[in-house]
Write an enzyme that holds these catalytic residues in place. Structure first.
Site, mmCIF file in Angstrom:
data_model
loop_
_atom_site.group_PDB
_atom_site.id
_atom_site.type_symbol
_atom_site.label_atom_id
_atom_site.label_comp_id
_atom_site.label_asym_id
_atom_site.label_seq_id
_atom_site.Cartn_x
_atom_site.Cartn_y
_atom_site.Cartn_z
ATOM 1 N N ILE A 294 0.901 -1.379 0.168
ATOM 2 C CA ILE A 294 0.257 0.625 0.012
ATOM 3 C C ILE A 294 1.250 1.250 0.127
ATOM 4 O O ILE A 294 2.040 0.917 0.470
ATOM 5 C CB ILE A 294 -1.172 -0.475 1.717
ATOM 6 C CG1 ILE A 294 -2.041 1.175 1.341
ATOM 7 C CG2 ILE A 294 0.368 -0.102 2.636
ATOM 8 C CD1 ILE A 294 -2.885 0.790 2.099
ATOM 9 N N SER A 295 0.297 2.356 -0.314
ATOM 10 C CA SER A 295 1.244 3.588 -0.401
ATOM 11 C C SER A 295 2.339 4.144 0.807
ATOM 12 O O SER A 295 1.185 3.653 1.847
ATOM 13 C CB SER A 295 0.139 5.041 -0.533
ATOM 14 O OG SER A 295 -0.673 4.750 -2.079
ATOM 15 N N PHE B 13 -3.881 -0.856 -5.316
ATOM 16 C CA PHE B 13 -4.035 -0.218 -6.388
ATOM 17 C C PHE B 13 -2.728 0.887 -6.420
ATOM 18 O O PHE B 13 -2.511 1.499 -7.075
ATOM 19 C CB PHE B 13 -4.938 0.845 -6.357
ATOM 20 C CG PHE B 13 -6.773 0.643 -5.943
ATOM 21 C CD1 PHE B 13 -7.168 -0.209 -7.265
ATOM 22 C CD2 PHE B 13 -7.553 0.293 -4.773
ATOM 23 C CE1 PHE B 13 -8.269 -1.302 -7.189
ATOM 24 C CE2 PHE B 13 -8.477 -0.859 -4.932
ATOM 25 C CZ PHE B 13 -9.568 -0.754 -5.780
ATOM 26 N N CYS B 14 -2.070 0.850 -5.396
ATOM 27 C CA CYS B 14 -0.871 1.914 -4.878
ATOM 28 C C CYS B 14 0.102 1.286 -4.542
ATOM 29 O O CYS B 14 0.053 1.464 -3.022
ATOM 30 C CB CYS B 14 -1.626 3.243 -4.720
ATOM 31 S SG CYS B 14 0.063 4.510 -4.997
ATOM 32 N N PRO B 15 1.418 1.279 -4.280
ATOM 33 C CA PRO B 15 1.950 1.276 -5.886
ATOM 34 C C PRO B 15 1.998 0.387 -6.181
ATOM 35 O O PRO B 15 2.408 -0.264 -8.166
ATOM 36 C CB PRO B 15 3.326 0.845 -4.800
ATOM 37 C CG PRO B 15 3.274 -0.015 -4.032
ATOM 38 C CD PRO B 15 2.129 0.659 -2.973
#
Lengths: 379, 76
Positions: A294-295, B13-15
């Site tokens: 995750i970011s 979804f991210c990264p």
């Protein structure tokens, strides 16, 4: 003996957790039933997203820093004494000075750091804005820039996933205002096959880059930089010449994590919903320190911290679990020096950024101040 | 001794799966295998294409119920 919560790390997530626990466990702390202790590495707390503005003269250095003891609730036992080893079997953390801390609940919030030194030539030839020294150096380089080839180079893994796009759009506005854009060739490189990890953001950015004249190369993972010839090379086999190289360096977790055999690269294997360290019931992980795919972003740290506070309070007061983390991330995206948008998503909701506006940019500027309320656990 | 690691990037979804794989390969030893679980069908083509470009070894892909397991071996 009081229930002891030990927080390793004094960045955003550790600070929110500490302050949130003090607020929600006020009665237990007053009676001595609970103690909250933080082991940090610095007397000062830095607003890291503000570093993006330093090279452009849009924030002053002193605006980034506060005394950590003033950000923390006064009931937190705070020690500036970096953790040297963490033993989750004996429930002990030993610091560099030799102090030994024990705990009932451990919160690992040791964060991440840039590692430009892992790319040959990068430290000598590259500029960055992910730490204060780098941001200062980039500010000087931009002030001296009179035109030429700029490369904005992105490496994996890195925190603040939208910052590379933001700095590119801000460079455009900055150089345009100085009458230097027509003398500049800006190339943006990205590790995967589009301009940003988030597909809708990539789809939005590409026509914007085409419109303003930013070149780009995808599938570019940096292999080395030659400081003498000023050429950056990718693992994929391409080379780009530059006059000014602005890199988003690859990141790693804190050395204490690897030194304690808690996770390769400094990232701790973590359950993506409970935020428990894999294999531990009483060790929690927040912010950049997790290995959750995750970011790595301030908002991730913030939302994870909120969940962790609820769960620790619930476990201590009622012996039950409160709620799981849903993967929420929210990022402002500066699309220049006068406009911005935002994107949010979680494990089940895909991102869907709206059109940029001046209003959202202003809100981001406001958040640059409101951050301190987040750190205090008030926002 | 070569290791095998699994990255569960389903719903990331991210990264995203490929970025996670790139980061993991940097920490791996030559010969290690990395299995990436992805709910993004694009990974089925993106990952082998990138692996071929860089010179690692694509081991294979297995389709499961709603996701794909893509395995790569670090070759250099």
């Amino acid at each position: 003996m009081p229930k002891s919560v030990l927080i390793v790390g004094g960045g955003l997530s550790g600070t929110i957790v500490a302050n949130g626990l003090c607020r929600q466990l006020a009665e237990e702390m007053r009676t001595g039933a609970v103690a909250v202790t933080m082991i940090g590495t610095s007397e000062t707390h830095m607003y890291q997203p503000g570093l993006l503005y330093i090279p452009f003269g849009r924030m002053r250095e002193q605006e980034l820093f506060r005394d950590q003891r003033r950000v923390l609730d006064r009931r937190v036992n705070f020690f500036v004494d970096p953790a040297a080893t963490i033993d989750v079997e004996t429930k002990q953390v030993t610091t560099e000075s030799g102090r030994v801390f024990t705990y009932d609940y451990l919160v690992l919030a040791t964060g991440s750091r840039i590692m430009p030194q892992t790319i040959p030539g990068m430290t000598e030839a590259g500029h960055w804005f992910y730490d204060l020294e780098g941001a200062r150096k980039l500010r000087d380089a931009l002030n001296a820039f009179q035109g030429g080839r700029i490369v904005v180079n992105v490496n994996a893994p890195h925190k603040c996933p939208v910052a590379p796009l933001e700095v590119t759009f801000m460079l455009y506005d900055f150089l345009k205002a100085r009458g230097l854009w027509d003398k500049t060739e800006l190339t943006y490189t990205y590790p995967i096959g589009r301009l940003h990890a988030l597909e809708p953001v990539a789809h939005w950015a590409q026509p914007e880059f085409d419109r303003i004249g930013v070149k780009y190369e995808t599938f570019f993972n940096t292999e080395s930089v030659d400081p003498a010839t000023k050429v950056i090379k990718s693992m994929e086999g391409s080379e780009i010449a530059f006059d000014l190289l602005i890199t988003i360096p690859p990141h790693a977790g804190a050395p204490v994590i690897e030194a304690s055999n808690l996770g390769k690269g400094g990232w701790v294997p973590t359950n993506s919903r409970t935020l428990r360290r894999e294999g531990s019931d009483n060790v929690f992980v927040v912010g950049d320190t997790t290995n959750i795919p995750i970011s790595k972003a301030g908002s991730t740290a913030h939302f994870e911290a909120d969940v962790l506070i609820d769960n620790l309070v619930s476990l201590i007061q009622e012996g039950r679990w409160a709620r799981d983390y849903d993967g929420k991330v929210f990022c402002f995206v500066e699309t220049g020096l006068g406009a911005g948008t935002y994107v949010w998503f979680n494990y089940t909701t895909p991102p869907n950024p709206g059109p940029p506006s001046q209003m959202i940019h202003w809100f981001k500027l406001a958040y640059n101040r409101l951050y301190w309320l987040s750190a205090r656990g008030l926002l | 001794m070569a290791e095998r690691q699994t990255i569960d990037a389903r719903g990331s979804f991210c990264p995203g799966p490929l970025m996670e794989l790139i980061a993991a390969l940097k920490l791996a030893q030559i010969g290690d295998e990395i299995e990436v679980l992805s709910s993004d069908k694009g990974s089925v083509t993106d990952v082998p294409a990138w692996v071929a470009k860089v010179g690692h070894a694509y081991v294979g892909t297995t389709e499961h119920d709603g996701y794909w397991a893509v395995v790569v071996r670090k070759a250099k």
